[in-house]
Design a protein around this motif. Structure first.
Motif, PDB file in Angstrom:
ATOM      1  N   ASP A 221       1.437  -1.207  -0.153  1.00  0.00           N
ATOM      2  CA  ASP A 221      -0.418  -0.041   0.074  1.00  0.00           C
ATOM      3  C   ASP A 221       0.551   1.645  -0.269  1.00  0.00           C
ATOM      4  O   ASP A 221       0.787   1.836  -1.084  1.00  0.00           O
ATOM      5  CB  ASP A 221      -0.616  -0.018   1.434  1.00  0.00           C
ATOM      6  CG  ASP A 221      -1.771  -0.953   0.507  1.00  0.00           C
ATOM      7  OD1 ASP A 221      -2.656  -0.972   0.051  1.00  0.00           O
ATOM      8  OD2 ASP A 221      -2.895  -0.754   2.145  1.00  0.00           O
ATOM      9  N   VAL A 222       2.160   1.564   1.165  1.00  0.00           N
ATOM     10  CA  VAL A 222       2.412   2.478   0.941  1.00  0.00           C
ATOM     11  C   VAL A 222       3.243   2.789  -0.285  1.00  0.00           C
ATOM     12  O   VAL A 222       4.194   3.795  -0.518  1.00  0.00           O
ATOM     13  CB  VAL A 222       3.235   2.680   3.140  1.00  0.00           C
ATOM     14  CG1 VAL A 222       2.313   2.949   3.768  1.00  0.00           C
ATOM     15  CG2 VAL A 222       3.959   1.601   2.968  1.00  0.00           C
ATOM     16  N   TYR A 223       3.805   2.011  -0.252  1.00  0.00           N
ATOM     17  CA  TYR A 223       4.867   2.061  -1.385  1.00  0.00           C
ATOM     18  C   TYR A 223       4.623   2.619  -3.088  1.00  0.00           C
ATOM     19  O   TYR A 223       4.923   2.715  -3.702  1.00  0.00           O
ATOM     20  CB  TYR A 223       5.647   0.320  -1.864  1.00  0.00           C
ATOM     21  CG  TYR A 223       7.224   0.226  -3.386  1.00  0.00           C
ATOM     22  CD1 TYR A 223       7.898   1.138  -2.606  1.00  0.00           C
ATOM     23  CD2 TYR A 223       6.801  -0.090  -4.409  1.00  0.00           C
ATOM     24  CE1 TYR A 223       9.106   1.110  -3.312  1.00  0.00           C
ATOM     25  CE2 TYR A 223       7.962   0.266  -4.687  1.00  0.00           C
ATOM     26  CZ  TYR A 223       9.072   1.141  -4.369  1.00  0.00           C
ATOM     27  OH  TYR A 223      10.363   1.026  -5.657  1.00  0.00           O
ATOM     28  N   VAL A 229       3.005  13.213  -0.875  1.00  0.00           N
ATOM     29  CA  VAL A 229       4.775  13.495  -1.432  1.00  0.00           C
ATOM     30  C   VAL A 229       5.628  12.747  -0.897  1.00  0.00           C
ATOM     31  O   VAL A 229       6.557  12.332  -0.696  1.00  0.00           O
ATOM     32  CB  VAL A 229       4.686  14.716  -1.960  1.00  0.00           C
ATOM     33  CG1 VAL A 229       5.928  14.856  -1.748  1.00  0.00           C
ATOM     34  CG2 VAL A 229       4.257  14.746  -3.647  1.00  0.00           C
ATOM     35  N   PHE A 230       4.938  13.440   0.440  1.00  0.00           N
ATOM     36  CA  PHE A 230       5.924  12.888   1.588  1.00  0.00           C
ATOM     37  C   PHE A 230       5.738  10.890   1.665  1.00  0.00           C
ATOM     38  O   PHE A 230       7.282  11.057   1.739  1.00  0.00           O
ATOM     39  CB  PHE A 230       5.836  13.612   3.200  1.00  0.00           C
ATOM     40  CG  PHE A 230       6.051  12.489   3.903  1.00  0.00           C
ATOM     41  CD1 PHE A 230       7.560  13.058   4.420  1.00  0.00           C
ATOM     42  CD2 PHE A 230       5.938  11.795   4.833  1.00  0.00           C
ATOM     43  CE1 PHE A 230       8.085  12.316   5.708  1.00  0.00           C
ATOM     44  CE2 PHE A 230       6.221  10.610   5.796  1.00  0.00           C
ATOM     45  CZ  PHE A 230       7.676  11.411   6.589  1.00  0.00           C
ATOM     46  N   VAL A 231       5.155  10.832   1.668  1.00  0.00           N
ATOM     47  CA  VAL A 231       5.121   9.126   1.770  1.00  0.00           C
ATOM     48  C   VAL A 231       6.119   8.322   0.997  1.00  0.00           C
ATOM     49  O   VAL A 231       7.244   7.514   0.189  1.00  0.00           O
ATOM     50  CB  VAL A 231       3.853   8.264   1.701  1.00  0.00           C
ATOM     51  CG1 VAL A 231       4.164   7.063   1.996  1.00  0.00           C
ATOM     52  CG2 VAL A 231       2.964   9.023   3.507  1.00  0.00           C
ATOM     53  N   ALA A 232       5.643   9.215  -0.569  1.00  0.00           N
ATOM     54  CA  ALA A 232       6.421   8.528  -1.703  1.00  0.00           C
ATOM     55  C   ALA A 232       7.794   8.850  -1.515  1.00  0.00           C
ATOM     56  O   ALA A 232       9.054   7.493  -2.110  1.00  0.00           O
ATOM     57  CB  ALA A 232       5.602   8.983  -2.743  1.00  0.00           C
ATOM     58  N   GLY A 233       8.619  10.101  -0.969  1.00  0.00           N
ATOM     59  CA  GLY A 233       9.497  10.088  -0.693  1.00  0.00           C
ATOM     60  C   GLY A 233      10.597   9.986   0.324  1.00  0.00           C
ATOM     61  O   GLY A 233      11.776   8.984   0.027  1.00  0.00           O
ATOM     62  N   PHE A 234       9.689   8.994   1.427  1.00  0.00           N
ATOM     63  CA  PHE A 234      10.045   8.156   2.180  1.00  0.00           C
ATOM     64  C   PHE A 234      10.628   6.730   2.568  1.00  0.00           C
ATOM     65  O   PHE A 234      11.204   6.563   2.544  1.00  0.00           O
ATOM     66  CB  PHE A 234       9.766   8.532   3.750  1.00  0.00           C
ATOM     67  CG  PHE A 234       9.876   8.572   4.952  1.00  0.00           C
ATOM     68  CD1 PHE A 234      11.178   9.267   5.670  1.00  0.00           C
ATOM     69  CD2 PHE A 234       9.585   7.407   5.799  1.00  0.00           C
ATOM     70  CE1 PHE A 234      11.808   8.927   6.437  1.00  0.00           C
ATOM     71  CE2 PHE A 234      10.378   7.039   6.490  1.00  0.00           C
ATOM     72  CZ  PHE A 234      11.315   7.683   7.056  1.00  0.00           C
TER      73      PHE A 234
END
Length: 366
Positions: A221-223, A229-234
């Motif tokens: 899910d998170v990937y 944008v924060f999650v995608a970058g982290f």
């Protein structure tokens, strides 16, 4: 084991400083949950409130059907493994593991059986007569794990337990921890700032930023469906590449424009942006979704800045104006600095984010 519920959980350090704000989370029985985020995001504070080591400002902590918000740590039926091991230096490994069982007045046969059982589980049965000073950091961490497992807690809490280990041992221990979890079925909450640990170990990941939960989901899910944008970058190494795009419509199609390339979306992607009426968006492309291709099939071309060999693959960095873009390529791919590469996108894997809010654009709009 048991479920764990956090309801509107908050922690305020001062009038203006909140460590954690309004967290709602349910950890299912036997689930392995990872709290993930950068330093200072509130993940350890959350864990300490669950353990009873930090006072709750507002909200509730429930273990099973019991509200333990005001209960002292010893009455919560939880065990915690700390970053710095916290093993007793004057006690043998056996006595460290047996300590909590003796406090519970367990009989000697039960203590012997349990100590040997958990020592074998964490692979330290030959160390039971040694003292912590005679152990390596990895061995001390195994002692701390065994001590926490020995009391068979309802909730098993771990605060960055692998961060003091060297890189190779961390990878070994994360595999062993996952195997231990599958063996014990302990409801577990694990804190880390290392997204590789989170992705490899978690049933679900709770991503935190500035004291708040940003996204809860499985590693997939998170990937693949990052909330913003924060999650995608982290999440992901190297991180997602982001491009500021102008949105145009032509003959019923959506076309995204960048100073270095133009991207015509297919029907499925067009549906995602159907109700998006803003003129700008952020395009996210993970490094493995930018592919090397022939000149006539390329969406854009750029010169190689540097290459970073990784053994099984290599990372190629290019530069578009002042932005560095990273690409994951096969290890045999030739890419010398200064060489011109022709590039395209795996369109079905692209992410679209609102230019103003940075949140993911869903099919029904921003």
């Amino acid at each position: 084991m048991a479920t764990l519920r956090l309801e509107n959980l908050s922690k305020r350090f001062s009038k203006k400083i909140w460590g954690v704000r309004k967290i709602d989370l349910e950890v299912h029985d036997k689930e392995f949950i990872v709290l993930l985020g950068p330093s200072g995001c509130g993940k350890t504070t959350t864990l300490r409130m669950i353990a009873g080591l930090a006072e709750v400002t507002t909200g509730s902590v429930l273990i099973g059907d019991r509200d333990v918000t005001e209960a002292p740590p010893r009455k919560r039926d939880v065990s915690m493994v700390f970053q710095n091991y916290a093993v007793w230096p004057h006690m043998t490994v056996y006595d460290n593991i047996a300590f909590a069982l003796r406090l519970k007045k367990a009989d000697k046969k039960e203590i012997d059986k349990t100590v040997i059982e958990v020592a074998e589980m964490v692979k330290i049965p030959e160390l039971l007569k040694r003292y912590p000073r005679q152990l390596s950091g990895g061995q001390q961490q195994r002692v701390a794990l065994a001590r926490a497992l020995a009391v068979k807690p309802k909730i098993f809490l771990m605060d960055e337990p692998l961060s003091n280990l060297d890189a190779k041992l961390r990878v070994i221990m994360r595999t062993e921890l996952k195997a231990i979890h599958q063996q014990t079925k302990a409801t577990s909450v694990f804190v880390t700032h290392d997204q590789s640990e989170a992705m490899s170990m978690a049933d679900r990941i709770v991503i935190m930023k500035d004291g708040e939960v940003v996204q809860i989901g499985t590693p997939d899910d998170v990937y693949f469906r990052s909330a913003n944008v924060f999650v995608a970058g982290f999440i992901g190494t190297p991180p997602t590449n982001f491009f500021n795009m102008e949105v145009e419509s032509k003959y019923g199609l959506k076309i995204l424009k960048h100073p270095h390339f133009s991207l015509e979306l297919d029907e499925q992607q067009g549906r995602i942006l159907k109700n998006y009426d803003k003129r700008k968006l952020i395009l996210g492309a993970r490094p493995e979704n930018i592919i090397l291709t022939d000149k006539d099939k390329a969406i854009f071309s750029a010169k190689v800045l540097v290459t970073e060999p990784q053994g099984s693959h290599k990372i190629i960095a290019i530069k578009l104006d002042e932005q560095i873009v990273k690409i994951v390529a096969p290890h045999k791919q030739k890419a010398a600095p200064g060489e011109l590469l022709h590039l395209s996108f795996q369109k079905e894997s692209l992410h679209f984010f609102d230019h103003e809010t940075n949140w993911r654009i869903e099919q029904n709009g921003a």
